[in-house]
Design a protein around this motif. Sequence first.
Motif, PDB file in Angstrom:
ATOM      1  N   PRO A   1      -7.512   5.316  -0.331  1.00 43.18           N
ATOM      2  CA  PRO A   1      -7.245   3.888  -0.157  1.00 43.18           C
ATOM      3  C   PRO A   1      -7.564   3.074  -1.413  1.00 43.18           C
ATOM      4  CG  PRO A   1      -9.034   4.625   1.294  1.00 43.18           C
ATOM      5  CD  PRO A   1      -8.584   5.802   0.506  1.00 43.18           C
ATOM      6  N   ASN A   2      -6.848   1.980  -1.566  1.00 46.29           N
ATOM      7  CA  ASN A   2      -7.189   0.985  -2.572  1.00 46.29           C
ATOM      8  C   ASN A   2      -6.976  -0.392  -1.947  1.00 46.29           C
ATOM      9  OD1 ASN A   2      -4.445   0.261  -2.856  1.00 46.29           O
ATOM     10  ND2 ASN A   2      -4.184   1.331  -4.796  1.00 46.29           N
ATOM     11  N   GLU A   3      -7.116  -1.460  -2.709  1.00 43.23           N
ATOM     12  CA  GLU A   3      -7.047  -2.804  -2.135  1.00 43.23           C
ATOM     13  C   GLU A   3      -5.664  -3.163  -1.584  1.00 43.23           C
ATOM     14  OE1 GLU A   3      -7.033  -6.166  -5.072  1.00 43.23           O
ATOM     15  OE2 GLU A   3      -7.402  -4.523  -6.484  1.00 43.23           O
ATOM     16  N   PHE A   4      -4.643  -2.369  -1.880  1.00 47.81           N
ATOM     17  CA  PHE A   4      -3.283  -2.673  -1.451  1.00 47.81           C
ATOM     18  C   PHE A   4      -2.829  -1.853  -0.252  1.00 47.81           C
ATOM     19  CE2 PHE A   4      -3.547  -3.560  -6.028  1.00 47.81           C
ATOM     20  CZ  PHE A   4      -3.313  -4.922  -5.996  1.00 47.81           C
ATOM     21  N   GLY A   5      -3.624  -0.916   0.192  1.00 47.85           N
ATOM     22  CA  GLY A   5      -3.266  -0.130   1.362  1.00 47.85           C
ATOM     23  C   GLY A   5      -4.074   1.157   1.441  1.00 47.85           C
ATOM     24  N   ALA A   6      -4.072   1.728   2.626  1.00 49.36           N
ATOM     25  CA  ALA A   6      -4.848   2.943   2.855  1.00 49.36           C
ATOM     26  C   ALA A   6      -4.176   4.176   2.255  1.00 49.36           C
ATOM     27  CB  ALA A   6      -5.064   3.146   4.355  1.00 49.36           C
ATOM     28  N   HIS A   7      -2.851   4.206   2.292  1.00 42.55           N
ATOM     29  CA  HIS A   7      -2.112   5.387   1.843  1.00 42.55           C
ATOM     30  C   HIS A   7      -0.845   4.948   1.123  1.00 42.55           C
ATOM     31  CE1 HIS A   7      -4.659   7.807   4.426  1.00 42.55           C
ATOM     32  NE2 HIS A   7      -4.397   6.963   5.414  1.00 42.55           N
ATOM     33  N   SER A   8      -0.298   5.849   0.325  1.00 40.37           N
ATOM     34  CA  SER A   8       1.001   5.614  -0.302  1.00 40.37           C
ATOM     35  C   SER A   8       2.104   5.705   0.748  1.00 40.37           C
ATOM     36  CB  SER A   8       1.272   6.659  -1.389  1.00 40.37           C
ATOM     37  OG  SER A   8       0.370   6.496  -2.445  1.00 40.37           O
ATOM     38  N   ASP A   9       3.214   5.094   0.465  1.00 44.40           N
ATOM     39  CA  ASP A   9       4.441   5.195   1.263  1.00 44.40           C
ATOM     40  C   ASP A   9       4.290   4.606   2.663  1.00 44.40           C
ATOM     41  OD1 ASP A   9       5.566   6.453  -0.947  1.00 44.40           O
ATOM     42  OD2 ASP A   9       4.909   8.408  -0.253  1.00 44.40           O
ATOM     43  N   GLU A  10       3.534   3.526   2.779  1.00 48.22           N
ATOM     44  CA  GLU A  10       3.453   2.805   4.044  1.00 48.22           C
ATOM     45  C   GLU A  10       3.101   1.353   3.765  1.00 48.22           C
ATOM     46  OE1 GLU A  10      -0.969   3.422   5.806  1.00 48.22           O
ATOM     47  OE2 GLU A  10       0.415   5.063   6.096  1.00 48.22           O
ATOM     48  N   PRO A  11       3.483   0.462   4.715  1.00 46.34           N
ATOM     49  CA  PRO A  11       3.181  -0.963   4.535  1.00 46.34           C
ATOM     50  C   PRO A  11       1.688  -1.208   4.375  1.00 46.34           C
ATOM     51  CG  PRO A  11       4.723  -0.640   6.338  1.00 46.34           C
ATOM     52  CD  PRO A  11       4.235   0.719   5.917  1.00 46.34           C
TER      53      PRO A  11
END
Length: 130
Positions: free
Chosen positions: A115-125
Motif C-alpha cells: 500500500p501507499n497513500e494512493f491505494g492499497a494495491h495496484s490496478d484498483e480504484p
Amino acid sequence: MAPEGRQPNMVWLFFSPSGRISRLPFFLSWLFWCLIAGFMVARMAANEADETALGLWTLAFVVSSLVSLPSIAMLAIKRLHDIGYPGPLSLCLFIPVLSPIAFIALCLWPGTPGPNEFGAHSDEPGPGTG
C-alpha cells in the motif's frame, strides 16, 4: 482485491484519476489509443480522394483525440500514483521534449510494493471512490 462497490472497470481505467495502475495496463491502454489514432489516420489516407469520407474520418479523428487526451492524463496520474508520486507530474507527458522520456520512465519504473497513500494495491480504484 477491491472492496465491493469499487471494482475496477474500463471507465475507471480510462477516465478516473483515483487509484493505481501497474506498468502493463498503462502500456496496453496507451497502445489502445495509438491503435485508434493509427486506424483513423489510415482511413483518412485511404479516403483522401473522397471529400465527404475524408471529412467524416477527420471528424472522427478529432473526436477520438479529444477523448484520448484526458484519458492519457488519467492513466499517467494513476501510474504516477503507483510509483508514489503526485498526479500533477503527468503534465510532463504533454511537454514535447519530455514526453518520450516520461512515457518510457512510466513504462519501466516499477510500482511501490504494497500500500501507499494512493491505494492499497495496484490496478484498483483508490480510497474514497465508489
